[in-house]
Motif scaffolding. Structure first.
Motif, PDB file in Angstrom:
ATOM      1  N   GLU A  86      30.348   7.093  28.822  1.00 12.44           N
ATOM      2  CA  GLU A  86      31.235   8.133  28.291  1.00 12.44           C
ATOM      3  C   GLU A  86      30.774   9.514  28.732  1.00 12.44           C
ATOM      4  O   GLU A  86      29.613   9.882  28.556  1.00 12.44           O
ATOM      5  CB  GLU A  86      31.301   8.073  26.764  1.00 12.44           C
ATOM      6  N   ALA A  89      29.875  12.739  25.670  1.00  6.77           N
ATOM      7  CA  ALA A  89      30.008  11.837  24.519  1.00  6.77           C
ATOM      8  C   ALA A  89      29.921  12.542  23.180  1.00  6.77           C
ATOM      9  O   ALA A  89      30.620  12.182  22.229  1.00  6.77           O
ATOM     10  CB  ALA A  89      28.933  10.747  24.601  1.00  6.77           C
ATOM     11  N   ALA A  92      30.315  10.699  19.747  1.00 12.39           N
ATOM     12  CA  ALA A  92      30.903   9.398  20.099  1.00 12.39           C
ATOM     13  C   ALA A  92      31.675   8.786  18.931  1.00 12.39           C
ATOM     14  O   ALA A  92      31.683   7.565  18.761  1.00 12.39           O
ATOM     15  CB  ALA A  92      29.830   8.442  20.599  1.00 12.39           C
ATOM     16  N   ASP A  93      32.365   9.611  18.163  1.00  8.13           N
ATOM     17  CA  ASP A  93      33.025   9.137  16.950  1.00  8.13           C
ATOM     18  C   ASP A  93      34.140   8.134  17.258  1.00  8.13           C
ATOM     19  O   ASP A  93      34.118   6.997  16.779  1.00  8.13           O
ATOM     20  CB  ASP A  93      33.566  10.329  16.161  1.00  8.13           C
ATOM     21  N   THR A  95      34.746   6.672  20.001  1.00 11.38           N
ATOM     22  CA  THR A  95      34.280   5.632  20.923  1.00 11.38           C
ATOM     23  C   THR A  95      33.900   4.355  20.189  1.00 11.38           C
ATOM     24  O   THR A  95      33.961   3.257  20.758  1.00 11.38           O
ATOM     25  CB  THR A  95      33.060   6.156  21.713  1.00 11.38           C
ATOM     26  N   ARG A  96      33.512   4.471  18.929  1.00 11.51           N
ATOM     27  CA  ARG A  96      33.099   3.287  18.183  1.00 11.51           C
ATOM     28  C   ARG A  96      34.217   2.259  18.077  1.00 11.51           C
ATOM     29  O   ARG A  96      33.957   1.059  17.964  1.00 11.51           O
ATOM     30  CB  ARG A  96      32.605   3.710  16.790  1.00 11.51           C
ATOM     31  N   TYR A 111      26.057   0.650  26.425  1.00 10.03           N
ATOM     32  CA  TYR A 111      26.836   1.891  26.280  1.00 10.03           C
ATOM     33  C   TYR A 111      25.986   3.055  26.766  1.00 10.03           C
ATOM     34  O   TYR A 111      24.872   3.268  26.272  1.00 10.03           O
ATOM     35  CB  TYR A 111      27.246   2.093  24.824  1.00 10.03           C
ATOM     36  N   PRO A 113      26.131   6.882  26.919  1.00 13.50           N
ATOM     37  CA  PRO A 113      26.726   8.183  26.607  1.00 13.50           C
ATOM     38  C   PRO A 113      26.065   9.275  27.446  1.00 13.50           C
ATOM     39  O   PRO A 113      24.833   9.339  27.535  1.00 13.50           O
ATOM     40  CB  PRO A 113      26.428   8.363  25.119  1.00 13.50           C
ATOM     41  N   ASP A 115      25.726  13.374  28.019  1.00 14.13           N
ATOM     42  CA  ASP A 115      25.966  14.666  27.374  1.00 14.13           C
ATOM     43  C   ASP A 115      24.806  15.599  27.721  1.00 14.13           C
ATOM     44  O   ASP A 115      23.718  15.138  28.077  1.00 14.13           O
ATOM     45  CB  ASP A 115      26.077  14.504  25.854  1.00 14.13           C
ATOM     46  N   ALA A 124      23.876  10.006  17.932  1.00 14.31           N
ATOM     47  CA  ALA A 124      24.883   8.993  18.239  1.00 14.31           C
ATOM     48  C   ALA A 124      24.249   7.617  18.405  1.00 14.31           C
ATOM     49  O   ALA A 124      24.782   6.609  17.923  1.00 14.31           O
ATOM     50  CB  ALA A 124      25.644   9.389  19.507  1.00 14.31           C
ATOM     51  N   VAL A 137      22.477   1.164  23.281  1.00 14.71           N
ATOM     52  CA  VAL A 137      22.783   2.521  23.713  1.00 14.71           C
ATOM     53  C   VAL A 137      21.719   3.004  24.692  1.00 14.71           C
ATOM     54  O   VAL A 137      20.520   2.953  24.397  1.00 14.71           O
ATOM     55  CB  VAL A 137      22.872   3.481  22.505  1.00 14.71           C
TER      56      VAL A 137
END
Length: 326
Positions: A86, A89, A92-93, A95-96, A111, A113, A115, A124, A137
């Motif tokens: 992402e 990110a 990442a709200d 995205t869940r 995953y 993320p 940023d 996150a 993650v």
């Protein structure tokens, strides 16, 4: 899999801010880059904005993802295992929803993320791994607007890149194309990109979304001046600047400005610079482009993707488009 939390140094951050502010405030008309909004206070204010009744963007996109997440994941995977990356990110709200659908399909999901904020990525990661067992993650602290570097997928794995939240709307059209081309260069043929775009709608709805009755967006806009006062030892008087939001139909974009209420001069001590403002003069702080039907798909096609599917809400206010890398 490489995981990095190497944040930019304070010197790098100062130099980047100083360079951008000098360029913007010595231009005619004056401007500031929208990334200056997102210090800790600005990020909290933006989170408040996403929950305002006037701000339809977040809840409309979330509803699309909630309804179609399983279909999106299945289409991107195309029979293979899938990992998600992402861009920008943050927390990442939304995205869940996609991660939960991916875990339902294949048990374990990587995953990634991306940023610039290491702290946002840590938060996150903790939240996602607690709430969705099966998600591994692998955060990457990186400015994706300056290029995207990703580790290779595992054998038999496809990648789905997420660029949701209508973030693409903050970029000028040529910059948006360059950004998506950069994302395409980091993907393999057959990988997918999921792009969220806000669509053109009636002017009243747009104006209310960027100038809410409770004044949160105005505080968000003025917070950039608080940041310059703190980081560049400036003496901006917040009460001397008014938040202004306007619809520019010729450019198909919402604009945010800070308008000087009076003739004034601001001193930025860290830059050894004075900046004069005439009454009514503005600092252009943000653009948010609104797409017409078909424009996002055309942008994907120009950037190296085959547009495959577009999902919208029943009012046609927001679109989530999937493109497959050529």
């Amino acid at each position: 899999m490489t995981t990095t939390f190497a944040s930019p140094s304070s010197v790098q951050i100062f130099d980047q801010t100083a360079s951008a502010v000098t360029a913007g405030l010595t231009s005619d008309p004056k401007w500031l880059p929208s990334w200056l909004f997102y210090d800790a206070a600005g990020s909290r204010l933006f989170d408040q904005i996403t929950h305002l009744p006037e701000y339809y963007v977040t809840r409309t996109e979330r509803a699309i993802l909630a309804e179609h997440a399983a279909e999106m994941i299945s289409q991107a995977a195309k029979g293979s295992a899938l990992r998600l990356v992402e861009l920008g990110a943050g927390s990442a709200d939304k995205t869940r929803l996609l991660l939960a659908a991916a875990v339902d399909r294949q048990d374990t999901v990587f995953y990634e993320p991306v940023d610039v904020s290491a702290s946002a990525l840590v938060e996150a990661q903790i939240r996602i791994e607690r709430e969705i067992p099966g998600v591994l993650v692998c955060p990457r602290v990186m400015d994706y607007t300056k290029g995207l570097e990703l580790d290779p997928c595992l054998p038999g794995e496809n990648r789905l890149a997420l660029y949701i939240g209508s973030s693409i709307g903050n970029f000028e059209p040529k910059e948006a194309k360059r950004l998506l081309e950069s994302a395409r260069a980091a993907l393999d043929p057959g990988d997918c990109l999921l792009l969220g775009v806000d669509l053109v709608k009636d002017e009243r709805t747009l104006l209310d979304a960027y100038d809410d009755a409770s004044g949160v967006t105005a505080a968000f806009n003025r917070n950039v001046l608080i940041r310059l006062n703190r980081e560049l030892d400036a003496d901006f008087d917040l009460n001397a600047f008014e938040h202004c939001a306007s619809w520019n139909p010729a450019e198909s974009r919402m604009e945010m400005h800070l308008q000087s209420r009076v003739d004034q001069t601001v001193w930025l001590a860290a830059l050894d610079q004075r900046v004069s403002f005439n009454a009514g003069e503005t600092i252009h702080t943000e653009n948010s482009y609104k797409y017409r039907p078909g424009q996002a798909e055309a942008l994907l096609a120009e950037s190296g993707f085959y547009p495959e599917t577009t999902w919208t809400d029943e009012r046609g206010w927001f679109a989530v488009c999937m493109g497959r890398a050529r």
